[in-house]
Design a protein around this motif. Structure first.
Motif, PDB file in Angstrom:
ATOM      1  N   ARG A   2       0.868   2.739 -13.059  1.00 13.00           N
ATOM      2  CA  ARG A   2       0.828   2.458 -11.627  1.00 13.00           C
ATOM      3  C   ARG A   2       2.007   1.621 -11.151  1.00 13.00           C
ATOM      4  NH1 ARG A   2      -4.624   0.290  -9.232  1.00 13.00           N
ATOM      5  NH2 ARG A   2      -3.350   0.572  -7.345  1.00 13.00           N
ATOM      6  N   HIS A  60       1.976  -5.548  -4.830  1.00 18.78           N
ATOM      7  CA  HIS A  60       1.532  -4.296  -5.457  1.00 18.78           C
ATOM      8  C   HIS A  60       1.154  -4.509  -6.914  1.00 18.78           C
ATOM      9  CE1 HIS A  60       1.365  -0.240  -6.948  1.00 18.78           C
ATOM     10  NE2 HIS A  60       2.478  -0.389  -7.652  1.00 18.78           N
ATOM     11  N   VAL A  66      -2.551  -4.317  -8.718  1.00 18.24           N
ATOM     12  CA  VAL A  66      -2.851  -3.478  -9.880  1.00 18.24           C
ATOM     13  C   VAL A  66      -3.488  -4.304 -10.991  1.00 18.24           C
ATOM     14  CG1 VAL A  66      -1.847  -2.067 -11.721  1.00 18.24           C
ATOM     15  CG2 VAL A  66      -1.068  -1.769  -9.357  1.00 18.24           C
ATOM     16  N   ARG A  95       0.830  -1.210   0.000  1.00 15.33           N
ATOM     17  CA  ARG A  95       0.000   0.000   0.000  1.00 15.33           C
ATOM     18  C   ARG A  95       0.860   1.254   0.000  1.00 15.33           C
ATOM     19  NH1 ARG A  95      -2.659  -1.205   4.021  1.00 15.33           N
ATOM     20  NH2 ARG A  95      -1.767   0.106   5.667  1.00 15.33           N
ATOM     21  N   ASP A 106       2.248   1.809  -3.429  1.00 11.65           N
ATOM     22  CA  ASP A 106       1.226   2.353  -4.321  1.00 11.65           C
ATOM     23  C   ASP A 106       1.008   3.840  -4.057  1.00 11.65           C
ATOM     24  OD1 ASP A 106      -0.723   2.170  -6.355  1.00 11.65           O
ATOM     25  OD2 ASP A 106      -2.316   1.990  -4.869  1.00 11.65           O
TER      26      ASP A 106
END
Length: 243
Positions: free
Chosen positions: A101, A64, A68, A20, A23
Motif C-alpha cells: 500500500r 497516508h 496504513v 486519500r 491511497d
C-alpha cells in the motif's frame, strides 16, 4: 484557523484529502488542482496553509503511511508468545501487505526528490529506517511520522520514544526480546537477521511496483514467508550428520 462543515481543521482536512487521493490513485501526477477539486476549495487556498506543493505532499505522504500502519493488524506479539517461526511468518505477510500500500506512493515521487528528501528529514532521517543508524542519531525523529509508527502490543499504533518505529526497528526489538528469553541463539546477529527479512520483503515489492506495467497485480510466491522464516532461523550451512 478555518474549519470545514464538520469542524475539522481545514489544514488537516486538506492533508487527509491529499492522503486519500494518494491511497486511491498514487502520487504520480497528483496536482494541486486535483487536491483542491477533491477538497472542494479554490486552488489558491492550499497556499494559505502550506509553503508549496511539496510541503502539502510531504504531509499527505506522512498521513497516508500513518493511516496504513494504523489500520494494519498487529505484526508481532510480545517476545515469548507463540512460535518464533510462525511469528516471523505473520510479520512477513503483514509487512508485505503494508508495503504493497505504501510503496506505490513513494515510487510515484521518484521524479520529485524534494518531496522524498523532506519526508526523510521529517521522520528522523536514517534512524527511522535503520536501527543501527539510530545509535548514531540520538534524539532523532522528534516528530511522529509513518517511519515511527508500529502496531503496539495493546493495539496502540503510536510509538513513544524508545519504542519500535518502522518495520526494521519493530522486528529487531522483537528478535532481541526472543534472544534474551533464549528462544534465539545467544550469538545470533539480530540486526543482520532483521535486515535479511525486511530486505527480502522490499525485494518482493519494489521490482514489481517500479518495473511492471501500471495496474499489474502484485503476486507473492506461495509459501515465501514460511520459507524465509525457516532459512533465517536455521541458516544455510551444512548440517553435521551422525554416521
Amino acid at each position: 484557523m478555518l474549519r470545514d462543515d464538520s469542524g475539522q481543521n481545514l489544514r488537516d482536512y486538506l492533508i487527509e484529502t491529499a492522503a486519500r487521493l494518494i491511497d486511491q490513485r498514487g502520487s504520480a501526477g497528483l496536482a494541486v488542482r486535483d487536491i483542491a477539486r477533491e477538497a472542494k476549495v479554490a486552488d489558491g487556498v492550499l497556499y494559505n496553509y502550506f509553503e508549496d506543493k511539496e510541503d502539502l505532499l510531504v504531509h499527505a505522504l506522512l498521513a497516508h503511511v500513518g493511516n496504513v500502519m494504523a489500520s494494519a493488524p498487529r505484526l508481532l506479539p510480545p517476545p515469548g508468545e507463540g512460535a518464533v517461526a510462525e511469528n516471523l511468518r505473520v510479520f512477513i505477510d503483514g509487512g508485505i501487505a503494508v508495503l504493497l500500500r505504501v510503496t506505490p506512493a513513494f515510487a510515484g515521487l521518484i521524479s520529485q526528490p524534494k518531496v522524498l528528501t523532506r519526508f526523510h528529514a521529517m521522520v528522523g532521517g536514517d534512524a527511522a529506517f535503520d536501527p543501527a543508524a539510530a545509535e548514531d542519531e540520538p534524539g532523532a525523529a522528534a516528530e511522529d511520522g509513518p517511519g515511527e509508527v508500529g502496531p503496539g502490543e495493546d493495539g496502540d499504533r503510536g510509538a513513544s520514544p524508545g519504542e519500535p518505529r518502522g518495520l526494521p526497528d519493530l522486528l529487531t526489538a522483537y528478535l532481541e526480546g526472543e534472544k534474551r528469553l533464549g528462544r534465539i541463539d545467544a550469538a545470533a546477529d539480530i540486526e543482520a537477521a532483521a535486515s535479511l527479512i525486511v530486505g527480502a520483503m522490499h525485494g518482493q515489492i519494489l521490482p514489481r511496483v517500479l518495473f511492471a506495467p501500471p495496474g499489474t497485480p502484485v503476486t507473492i510466491p506461495a509459501g515465501l514467508s514460511a520459507r524465509l522464516a525457516d532459512v533465517v532461523l536455521q541458516g544455510i550451512a551444512p548440517v553435521a550428520r551422525q554416521s
